[in-house]
Write an enzyme that holds these catalytic residues in place. Structure first.
Site, short mmCIF file in Angstrom:
data_model
loop_
_atom_site.label_atom_id
_atom_site.label_comp_id
_atom_site.label_asym_id
_atom_site.label_seq_id
_atom_site.Cartn_x
_atom_site.Cartn_y
_atom_site.Cartn_z
N ASP A 75 -53.17 57.99 29.94
CA ASP A 75 -51.72 58.21 29.84
C ASP A 75 -51.07 58.00 31.22
OD1 ASP A 75 -52.55 60.50 31.09
OD2 ASP A 75 -51.59 61.88 29.68
N SER A 76 -51.88 57.66 32.23
CA SER A 76 -51.33 57.16 33.50
C SER A 76 -50.53 55.89 33.23
CB SER A 76 -52.44 56.89 34.52
OG SER A 76 -53.44 56.07 33.96
N ASP A 114 -56.53 57.95 25.55
CA ASP A 114 -56.07 59.26 26.02
C ASP A 114 -55.10 59.88 24.99
OD1 ASP A 114 -56.40 61.03 28.08
OD2 ASP A 114 -55.18 59.92 29.53
N LYS A 144 -59.86 61.00 24.94
CA LYS A 144 -59.92 61.94 26.06
C LYS A 144 -58.78 62.94 25.91
CE LYS A 144 -58.62 60.96 30.48
NZ LYS A 144 -57.58 61.99 30.68
N GLU A 146 -57.10 66.70 27.97
CA GLU A 146 -57.14 67.54 29.17
C GLU A 146 -57.39 68.99 28.80
OE1 GLU A 146 -53.62 66.93 31.55
OE2 GLU A 146 -54.05 64.79 31.82
N GLU A 212 -61.07 65.75 38.17
CA GLU A 212 -60.02 65.15 38.99
C GLU A 212 -59.63 66.06 40.15
OE1 GLU A 212 -56.74 63.28 36.96
OE2 GLU A 212 -55.65 62.95 38.83
#
Ligand code: KIV
EC number: 2.1.2.11
Length: 295
Positions: A75-76, A114, A144, A146, A212
């Protein structure tokens, strides 16, 4: 775009390939799609591997041909592709479209999609609904999300339902509004929490975990403690894999990039020079020439 993808080339001369086995994720012989099982056995062999983000088919096809075994449609994309300030506004529709493009542009890499902010925080059922879209509509091989302890129920249901999950702990950019962009896991209490988060995602069934922006020594300890691979970004040299955002490592990102990024090219300069040369040619009447014309 699958036809653009060829068998991966051998690692560049001087590259640190950890094994010459035909099974190696990077530099190995297989041209079939890499699976999460291949990732698991790489940790058993002690093989390190590279991961890059990708947001479109053509760029992804370049990385696939270079032998990058795992690509993250992160999602970057929010900051690096779609022009948002952070990852927070990215939608599931956007992630589905970008993920589908990356899948179409590749034939060997495992593609991880993501889950964007707001698409899994309500609970496991929402997470399953969102992940199902990425798997069915985009064709990703894994998703993925978080969060450590706070996301373990979501991970459990996805894994039970047959969807491989890569977890992401340490700095979690979707929480920028509460957490900021700060190193995580500094100090005894924060380090213990990071270890608990790492164990929680492993116990919930994640096949790998992104670490991260955490101190290198702590990332090394997590890597020794877990049996699933750790994927570091700003987490020192001891993780099993390393991921970078492609626009940062190839020098397309404008302005400052984080200290942990190594810039392998300066695409911003290369592209800017080429575009100015084109514009100068048009203005000066030196493009197109006879050889570029049809009659
Ligand atoms: O969205 C992303 O690109 C990521 C990587 C930085 C791991 O989450």
């Amino acid at each position: 775009m699958t036809q653009l993808s060829a068998a991966p080339k051998q690692p560049a001369e001087g590259a640190r390939a950890t094994t010459d086995s035909s099974k190696a994720l990077y530099g190995g012989k297989s041209t079939r799609r890499i699976t999460v099982r291949d990732i698991t056995t790489a940790k058993e062999r002690g093989e390190k591997w590279p991961m890059l983000t990708a947001y479109d088919a053509m760029t992804a096809s370049v990385f696939d041909e270079a032998g990058i075994p795992v690509m993250l449609v992160g999602d970057s994309a929010g900051n690096c592709h779609l022009g948002y300030e952070t990852t927070v506004p990215v939608t599931l529709d956007e992630m589905t479209m970008l993920s589908a493009a990356v899948v179409r542009g590749t034939s060997r890499a495992l593609i991880v999609g993501d889950l964007p902010f707001g698409s899994y925080q309500e609970g496991p059922v929402q997470a399953l609904r969102s992940a199902t879209r990425l798997v069915k509509e985009a064709g990703v091989g894994a998703v993925k999300l978080e969060g450590g302890e706070r996301s373990h129920r979501q991970i459990e249901l996805l894994v039970e339902s047959g969807i491989p999950v890569m977890a992401h702990i340490g700095l979690t950019p979707q929480s920028v509004n509460s957490m900021g962009y700060r190193v995580q896991g500094r100090g005894e209490e924060a380090a213990q929490q990071l270890l608990r988060d790492a164990k929680a995602v492993q116990d919930a069934g994640a096949f790998a975990v992104v670490l991260e922006l955490v101190p290198a020594e702590l990332a090394a300890e997590v890597t020794r403690t877990l049996h699933i691979p750790t994927v570091g970004i700003g987490a020192g040299p001891e993780t099993d894999a390393q991921v970078l955002v492609w626009t940062d490592m190839l020098g397309l990102t404008g302005g400052r990039v984080p200290k942990f990024v190594k810039k392998y090219a300066d695409l911003r300069e290369v592209m800017g020079n080429a575009v100015r040369a084109f514009a100068d040619d048009v203005v000066g009447g030196t493009f197109p020439l006879e050889e570029h014309s049809v009659h």
